[in-house]
Enzyme design. Sequence first.
Site, short mmCIF file in Angstrom:
data_model
loop_
_atom_site.label_atom_id
_atom_site.label_comp_id
_atom_site.label_asym_id
_atom_site.label_seq_id
_atom_site.Cartn_x
_atom_site.Cartn_y
_atom_site.Cartn_z
N HIS A 20 23.57 -10.56 -1.61
CA HIS A 20 24.64 -10.83 -0.65
C HIS A 20 24.19 -11.93 0.32
O HIS A 20 23.07 -12.45 0.22
CB HIS A 20 25.11 -9.55 0.05
CG HIS A 20 24.05 -8.81 0.81
ND1 HIS A 20 23.34 -9.38 1.85
CD2 HIS A 20 23.57 -7.54 0.69
CE1 HIS A 20 22.50 -8.50 2.34
NE2 HIS A 20 22.60 -7.38 1.65
N HIS A 25 20.74 -11.80 1.99
CA HIS A 25 19.61 -12.23 1.15
C HIS A 25 19.54 -13.76 1.12
O HIS A 25 18.47 -14.35 1.19
CB HIS A 25 19.78 -11.72 -0.29
CG HIS A 25 19.78 -10.22 -0.40
ND1 HIS A 25 20.78 -9.54 -1.05
CD2 HIS A 25 18.91 -9.29 0.06
CE1 HIS A 25 20.51 -8.23 -1.00
NE2 HIS A 25 19.39 -8.06 -0.32
N CYS A 65 15.76 8.91 3.32
CA CYS A 65 16.96 8.12 3.04
C CYS A 65 16.65 7.23 1.84
O CYS A 65 15.76 6.38 1.89
CB CYS A 65 17.36 7.25 4.23
SG CYS A 65 18.63 6.04 3.78
N CYS A 80 17.21 3.43 2.45
CA CYS A 80 16.11 2.77 3.18
C CYS A 80 14.79 2.97 2.45
O CYS A 80 13.81 2.30 2.76
CB CYS A 80 15.87 3.36 4.56
SG CYS A 80 17.24 3.45 5.67
N CYS A 120 21.19 8.58 8.52
CA CYS A 120 20.20 7.57 8.91
C CYS A 120 20.93 6.48 9.71
O CYS A 120 22.11 6.20 9.48
CB CYS A 120 19.50 6.98 7.68
SG CYS A 120 20.12 5.39 7.16
N HIS A 133 21.95 3.02 7.47
CA HIS A 133 23.06 3.03 6.51
C HIS A 133 24.19 3.96 6.90
O HIS A 133 25.24 3.97 6.26
CB HIS A 133 22.55 3.40 5.11
CG HIS A 133 21.58 2.41 4.58
ND1 HIS A 133 20.22 2.52 4.75
CD2 HIS A 133 21.77 1.24 3.91
CE1 HIS A 133 19.62 1.48 4.20
NE2 HIS A 133 20.54 0.69 3.69
N LYS A 187 28.64 -4.40 9.72
CA LYS A 187 27.53 -4.49 8.78
C LYS A 187 28.04 -4.79 7.37
O LYS A 187 29.12 -4.32 6.99
CB LYS A 187 26.83 -3.13 8.72
CG LYS A 187 25.77 -3.01 9.77
CD LYS A 187 24.95 -1.78 9.51
CE LYS A 187 23.88 -1.69 10.55
NZ LYS A 187 23.28 -0.39 10.62
N LYS A 216 28.51 -2.31 0.60
CA LYS A 216 28.53 -2.62 -0.82
C LYS A 216 29.82 -3.36 -1.20
O LYS A 216 29.78 -4.34 -1.93
CB LYS A 216 28.40 -1.32 -1.63
CG LYS A 216 27.75 -1.57 -2.94
CD LYS A 216 27.11 -0.37 -3.56
CE LYS A 216 26.46 -0.79 -4.86
NZ LYS A 216 27.39 -0.93 -5.97
N1 MSP Z 1 12.86 -4.23 -0.71
C1 MSP Z 1 12.81 -4.19 0.72
C2 MSP Z 1 11.81 -5.19 1.26
C3 MSP Z 1 10.42 -5.04 0.76
S1 MSP Z 1 9.39 -6.30 1.38
C4 MSP Z 1 7.84 -5.83 0.95
C5 MSP Z 1 14.19 -4.49 1.28
N2 MSP Z 1 15.06 -5.09 0.45
S2 MSP Z 1 16.56 -5.49 0.83
O1 MSP Z 1 17.13 -6.07 -0.34
O2 MSP Z 1 17.23 -4.38 1.41
O3 MSP Z 1 16.43 -6.57 1.97
C6 MSP Z 1 15.72 -7.76 1.71
C7 MSP Z 1 15.71 -8.64 2.95
O4 MSP Z 1 17.04 -9.00 3.28
C8 MSP Z 1 15.13 -7.93 4.18
O5 MSP Z 1 14.33 -8.80 4.94
C9 MSP Z 1 16.36 -7.55 4.95
O6 MSP Z 1 16.15 -7.45 6.33
C10 MSP Z 1 17.27 -8.72 4.63
N3 MSP Z 1 18.67 -8.39 4.83
C11 MSP Z 1 19.37 -7.37 4.25
N4 MSP Z 1 20.62 -7.37 4.76
C12 MSP Z 1 20.75 -8.38 5.66
C13 MSP Z 1 21.80 -8.91 6.42
N5 MSP Z 1 22.99 -8.36 6.45
N6 MSP Z 1 21.55 -10.02 7.13
C14 MSP Z 1 20.35 -10.67 7.11
N7 MSP Z 1 19.35 -10.19 6.41
C15 MSP Z 1 19.48 -9.00 5.75
O7 MSP Z 1 14.41 -4.23 2.44
#
Ligand code: MSP
Length: 493
Positions: free
Chosen positions: A21, A24, A129, A132, A146, A149, A296, A299
């Site tokens: 998304h 990422h 969770c 998380c 949590c 989420h 936020k 999905k």
């Molecule tokens: N797999 C773990 C990270 C492990 S690192 C050793 C994880 N994955 S994640 O897919 O949920 O998130 C990956 C990255 O994207 C994290 O740094 C997270 O903070 C970031 N983001 C997830 N959602 C986000 C937003 N809505 N906005 C900006 N960044 C976000 O956590």
Amino acid sequence: MEKENRFYITTAIDYPSGKPHIGHAYEKIIADVIARWQRKRSREVFFLTGTDEHGQKIERYAANADKSPQEFANEMTEKFLDLCQVLNVSNDDFIRTTQKRHIDVAQTIFKKVFDKGDIYKDTYKGFYCVDCESFYLERDLTDGNCLVHGKKVDWMEEEGYFFRMSKYQQKILDHIKANDDFIWPESRRNEVISRLQEPLRDLNVSRSNFTWGIPLPNDKGQVIYVWFDALINYVSGAGYPDSERFKRFWPAAVHLVGKDILWFHTVVWPAILMAADIELPQSVCVHGFINLKGEKISKSTGSMVDPIELAKKYGTDSLRYFLMREISFGEDGNFSEDALIRRINSDLANDLGNLVHRTLTMIEKYFQGSVPEIKTDKLKCIKAYVLAAGLTEAVDKEISVYNFSQALAKIWEAINAANKLVEETKPWNLSKEGKIDELGVFIFVMSYVIDKVRENIDCFMPQTAVKIVQQFQPGKIKKDKPLFPRIQDDKLN
Ligand code: MSP
């Protein structure tokens, strides 16, 4: 901030539990801007990103899709690889936690910490969770949900292995206090320092009621807790312990992560590294969250704003520009397609695109396609020239403290000054009046500004920088179509 002339930067590794998304995408773009900027400053850069493929979350999503966890992770990881490509992310490697190179290192480090006596067996009772992949106490929850989420957590009772994190509490606190730059921004640093005033609980680092993970080296009936496994990617991806690359680049200069995983990176990871006798990274740099209409990303909304689709529809550089300009780094920000279109039309099509196009047109019209070389004291009196001359220094200053939006604002000051210069100079009159010298100074300044802008947008908008170079060939220009077509905005809200 870096090891001699070397600079190792990582992003978090993403859960491939669904398609990528915009959050990422945001993180990868920030890391890419930093990596490109460091390369420009002649640093030798190693830039790592990847996917975090084990754990109960992936196992559940795979089961829902009627796939094996590996099959599911493979499919989704393809999309994260696509994302990097479409966004023009210049990562040097892509680590997947299901790769042998990672599994071996995760087991080696687990064993090392176990042999040292820092991992012991006990029973875990508490909440978990799955989204998380985190353990929680009752007091961490609201109405049994949590906070991240807003979902019901599971009750969990299982035998497991515990990592003696408490042993490292004081050492971690001392390290954070002694190193101002270890956690950026300061507000996050203070948050961690304040949480570290309370006693640290040991961490359950194994799971036994599902199988999708790396088997414990000392107990095949259990798998390594997914966060213990995932954090290790930063060293496995660089080739711990013996590779040339690891020796060259570790410790990492920057772990770039979102605010939700601050604790794992600034407390859990340092504790693991201390227990395994590995040097700590130099900094953990924490960005905010992107929301959609103040909410936020969920999905369903997440898939509605697919960053791959957005980049294809509006252009990679436009999306990169928007995210870096619109959101103050370290803070939360909003994404909307309307705001993206507005920025494209005003900043990119009107300001930058127009500057380049009109300058090329005038070089063709008044100077037969080649820019005159001008040396005169008069230049110092022209605002656009002065701004452009100091641009690299000004932009570097902002980027070095992660003020990306300000860096772009500085670039746009120069662009706007040049556009204003056209209105003030009225080159069409100079031409009619035969004032060729003045016209020459003017066109030289315009080209000079564009060149400095090109040099400084390079790490934000690499393709645009290349297009500008192609049109401003030394000696003879090669005008092409405008850099950014205007987007129909009559449907904007
Ligand atoms: N797999 C773990 C990270 C492990 S690192 C050793 C994880 N994955 S994640 O897919 O949920 O998130 C990956 C990255 O994207 C994290 O740094 C997270 O903070 C970031 N983001 C997830 N959602 C986000 C937003 N809505 N906005 C900006 N960044 C976000 O956590």
